[in-house]
Design a protein around this motif. Structure first.
Motif, mmCIF file in Angstrom:
data_model
loop_
_atom_site.group_PDB
_atom_site.id
_atom_site.type_symbol
_atom_site.label_atom_id
_atom_site.label_comp_id
_atom_site.label_asym_id
_atom_site.label_seq_id
_atom_site.Cartn_x
_atom_site.Cartn_y
_atom_site.Cartn_z
ATOM 1 N N LEU A 236 0.831 -1.205 0.000
ATOM 2 C CA LEU A 236 0.000 0.000 0.000
ATOM 3 C C LEU A 236 0.862 1.250 0.000
ATOM 4 O O LEU A 236 0.576 2.215 -0.714
ATOM 5 N N TYR A 237 1.926 1.236 0.798
ATOM 6 C CA TYR A 237 2.819 2.389 0.846
ATOM 7 C C TYR A 237 3.542 2.610 -0.485
ATOM 8 O O TYR A 237 3.998 3.722 -0.776
ATOM 9 N N SER A 238 3.638 1.548 -1.294
ATOM 10 C CA SER A 238 4.308 1.660 -2.590
ATOM 11 C C SER A 238 3.404 2.248 -3.662
ATOM 12 O O SER A 238 3.812 2.370 -4.816
ATOM 13 N N GLY A 239 2.182 2.576 -3.291
ATOM 14 C CA GLY A 239 1.284 3.231 -4.235
ATOM 15 C C GLY A 239 0.162 2.367 -4.768
ATOM 16 O O GLY A 239 -0.686 2.848 -5.528
ATOM 17 N N PHE A 240 0.086 1.102 -4.346
ATOM 18 C CA PHE A 240 -0.959 0.209 -4.853
ATOM 19 C C PHE A 240 -2.133 0.187 -3.875
ATOM 20 O O PHE A 240 -2.458 -0.833 -3.257
ATOM 21 N N TYR A 241 -2.806 1.335 -3.758
ATOM 22 C CA TYR A 241 -3.883 1.474 -2.781
ATOM 23 C C TYR A 241 -5.122 0.668 -3.152
ATOM 24 O O TYR A 241 -5.956 0.400 -2.299
ATOM 25 N N GLN A 242 -5.237 0.306 -4.428
ATOM 26 C CA GLN A 242 -6.443 -0.379 -4.873
ATOM 27 C C GLN A 242 -6.449 -1.861 -4.530
ATOM 28 O O GLN A 242 -7.465 -2.550 -4.719
ATOM 29 N N LEU A 243 -5.364 -2.390 -4.007
ATOM 30 C CA LEU A 243 -5.267 -3.827 -3.767
ATOM 31 C C LEU A 243 -6.203 -4.258 -2.641
ATOM 32 O O LEU A 243 -6.292 -3.617 -1.599
ATOM 33 N N ASN A 244 -6.887 -5.379 -2.875
ATOM 34 C CA ASN A 244 -7.740 -5.981 -1.854
ATOM 35 C C ASN A 244 -6.909 -7.023 -1.112
ATOM 36 O O ASN A 244 -6.812 -8.185 -1.529
ATOM 37 N N LEU A 245 -6.288 -6.619 -0.016
ATOM 38 C CA LEU A 245 -5.369 -7.507 0.693
ATOM 39 C C LEU A 245 -6.073 -8.714 1.280
ATOM 40 O O LEU A 245 -5.477 -9.789 1.398
ATOM 41 N N THR A 246 -7.340 -8.565 1.656
ATOM 42 C CA THR A 246 -8.074 -9.700 2.220
ATOM 43 C C THR A 246 -8.285 -10.791 1.181
ATOM 44 O O THR A 246 -8.085 -11.980 1.458
ATOM 45 N N ASP A 247 -8.689 -10.409 -0.034
ATOM 46 C CA ASP A 247 -8.867 -11.412 -1.092
ATOM 47 C C ASP A 247 -7.530 -12.020 -1.508
ATOM 48 O O ASP A 247 -7.470 -13.196 -1.886
ATOM 49 N N ILE A 248 -6.464 -11.231 -1.452
ATOM 50 C CA ILE A 248 -5.134 -11.783 -1.738
ATOM 51 C C ILE A 248 -4.772 -12.830 -0.686
ATOM 52 O O ILE A 248 -4.207 -13.889 -1.001
ATOM 53 N N PHE A 249 -5.108 -12.562 0.579
ATOM 54 C CA PHE A 249 -4.876 -13.536 1.642
ATOM 55 C C PHE A 249 -5.666 -14.817 1.382
ATOM 56 O O PHE A 249 -5.144 -15.930 1.529
ATOM 57 N N ILE A 250 -6.920 -14.684 0.978
ATOM 58 C CA ILE A 250 -7.757 -15.862 0.703
ATOM 59 C C ILE A 250 -7.148 -16.696 -0.421
ATOM 60 O O ILE A 250 -7.064 -17.929 -0.331
ATOM 61 N N SER A 251 -6.722 -16.028 -1.491
ATOM 62 C CA SER A 251 -6.119 -16.767 -2.603
ATOM 63 C C SER A 251 -4.822 -17.446 -2.180
ATOM 64 O O SER A 251 -4.498 -18.539 -2.650
ATOM 65 N N SER A 252 -4.093 -16.816 -1.250
ATOM 66 C CA SER A 252 -2.849 -17.427 -0.788
ATOM 67 C C SER A 252 -3.106 -18.716 -0.016
ATOM 68 O O SER A 252 -2.280 -19.619 -0.012
ATOM 69 N N VAL A 253 -4.271 -18.813 0.629
ATOM 70 C CA VAL A 253 -4.591 -20.012 1.407
ATOM 71 C C VAL A 253 -4.736 -21.224 0.496
ATOM 72 O O VAL A 253 -4.130 -22.278 0.728
ATOM 73 N N PHE A 254 -5.551 -21.110 -0.574
ATOM 74 C CA PHE A 254 -5.751 -22.299 -1.409
ATOM 75 C C PHE A 254 -4.582 -22.537 -2.362
ATOM 76 O O PHE A 254 -4.331 -23.674 -2.765
ATOM 77 N N ILE A 255 -3.841 -21.502 -2.693
ATOM 78 C CA ILE A 255 -2.645 -21.739 -3.501
ATOM 79 C C ILE A 255 -1.576 -22.438 -2.678
ATOM 80 O O ILE A 255 -0.871 -23.334 -3.158
ATOM 81 N N ALA A 256 -1.459 -22.051 -1.389
ATOM 82 C CA ALA A 256 -0.433 -22.648 -0.533
ATOM 83 C C ALA A 256 -0.650 -24.137 -0.316
ATOM 84 O O ALA A 256 0.319 -24.899 -0.210
ATOM 85 N N CYS A 257 -1.901 -24.572 -0.250
ATOM 86 C CA CYS A 257 -2.156 -25.999 -0.007
ATOM 87 C C CYS A 257 -2.312 -26.795 -1.302
ATOM 88 O O CYS A 257 -2.509 -28.010 -1.257
ATOM 89 N N SER A 258 -2.229 -26.129 -2.460
ATOM 90 C CA SER A 258 -2.460 -26.830 -3.729
ATOM 91 C C SER A 258 -1.428 -27.926 -3.976
ATOM 92 O O SER A 258 -1.753 -28.972 -4.543
ATOM 93 N N GLY A 259 -0.192 -27.703 -3.537
ATOM 94 C CA GLY A 259 0.826 -28.727 -3.730
ATOM 95 C C GLY A 259 0.509 -29.987 -2.967
ATOM 96 O O GLY A 259 0.625 -31.113 -3.502
#
Length: 384
Positions: A236-259
């Motif tokens: 966010l401090y780098s200028g990407f204020y539009q990012l939905n960090l919560t949805d990024i967290f959700i996607s990280s959960v199922f990507i992390a266990c995909s292996g």
């Protein structure tokens, strides 16, 4: 087209996609200003300006180095090593160490050099080559395909998934699309363009879709947000204020266990394939029961694998809570700990579900009679 040719063609297509991905630039983010990077040997170290407070060092360390590579190899220059007081970021160098430096050469002479860390690139290359050699020695041609899928997965994440998120694509649909591509490539690379590969892919996707749904539900129920992840605020401090960090967290959960999900699904699909090969006349229900008996054993160890993998990366965090004598309720209720609990349990749900799903899918795929069952290892065909 016979089995071997199909596998070779598939491998060639994946290799070609890897080559294309290397040159893709979706986000079009301008590179940060940089100079010439090279390997250098520390010949002198001046620590007179370094301030030490217990084990924390701040200010700057002045170095003299001899360049070992690059256009100015053999020359010497001064290097500044800035110490911020953060031990996870700072490095302190001694004479004789090899480091990576970055410098400018406006008049053909190295100037304004800055230390960029101990030089590890050679060792990383050796480790990659050792990994590839061991993979080939153990798994043969299948190992080569697995290595190719490994490279493809890394490139897809780095060149597609991360840039797409930065330019504003919805994290959850994008994550599902990316993990579908990765699952297909990995399952068909290792399992082959066979019934085994189809069963592995279908079982894995069912487990991952369930994981995505549970991650979405419990992230909001737990009242968690994506800022619990390291470096999230820095985005966010780098200028990407539009990012939905919560949805990024959700996607990280199922990507992390995909292996882990793909691993278990491949184990079950390979077992079902072997059962049918050895007992072509096995009935549908007996085929399922046999697969489920294997699935129970594998599932029991795989859920523990997720617990150890996620917990092992946060050992020091748990040690801090223990050293402070904090109550377990405080520990489990902390947002960043609750996020890891969600990660472990939701990922385990996907792992548990994938076993029966793959068993059922495999049983029905192999049920059809009168069609040859291709095998990955021998390339031969036998009647199911």
């Amino acid at each position: 087209m016979n089995q071997v040719r199909r596998e070779l063609l598939f491998s060639f297509v994946i290799a070609l996609l890897c080559a294309i991905l290397l040159y893709i630039d979706i986000a079009h983010i301008p590179p940060a200003p940089s100079g010439i990077r090279c390997k250098a040997l520390v010949t002198e170290a001046d620590n007179s300006s370094v301030r030490t407070n217990l084990i924390v060092k701040t200010n700057q360390q002045s170095l003299k180095v001899r360049l070992l590579s690059g256009p100015h190899a053999g020359q010497e220059t001064s290097v500044v090593n800035m110490l911020t007081g953060k031990m996870e970021l700072d490095e302190f160098y001694e004479v004789g160490e090899t480091i990576l430096i970055e410098y400018a050469a406006p008049q053909g002479k190295p100037q304004h050099a800055v230390a960029r860390g101990a030089y590890r690139l050679d060792l990383q290359l050796y480790l990659v080559l050792l990994f590839a050699g061991l993979l080939f020695a153990v798994a043969g041609v299948t190992g080569l395909k697995a290595g190719l899928s490994f490279v493809f997965a890394a490139l897809v994440l780095w060149k597609l998934f991360f840039p797409l998120l930065l330019i504003g694509y919805a994290p959850i649909p994008t994550g599902i699309g990316i993990v579908t591509i990765l699952t297909a490539v990995i399952c068909f690379s290792v399992g082959g363009l066979t019934r085994r590969g189809v069963a592995t892919f279908c079982g894995s996707m069912l487990g991952l879709l369930l994981t995505c749904g549970l991650a979405t539900l419990f992230t909001h129920t737990f009242r968690l947000h994506g800022a619990v992840r390291p470096f999230a605020e820095m985005l966010l401090y780098s200028g990407f204020y539009q990012l939905n960090l919560t949805d990024i967290f959700i996607s990280s959960v199922f990507i992390a266990c995909s292996g882990a999900v793909m691993d278990l699904s491949m184990d079950i699909a390979a077992t079902m394939d072997e059962l049918k090969m050895q007992q072509p006349g096995i009935g549908l229900l007996e085929h399922m029961r046999s697969g489920l008996r294997v699935g129970r054993a594998v599932t029991g160890t795989m859920t523990t694998t997720l617990l150890l993998a996620y917990s092992g990366s946060h050992i020091t965090m748990f040690m801090v809570f223990l050293a402070k004598g904090l109550a377990p309720a405080n520990l489990l209720n902390a947002p960043f700990v609750a996020a890891e609990v969600l990660n472990i349990l939701v990922g385990s749900f996907g792992v548990i579900v994938v076993a029966p799903c793959t068993v059922v899918i495999s049983a029905f795929i192999y049920r059809k009679k009168g069609h040859p069952i291709p095998t990955l290892d021998s390339g031969k065909q036998s009647k199911a």
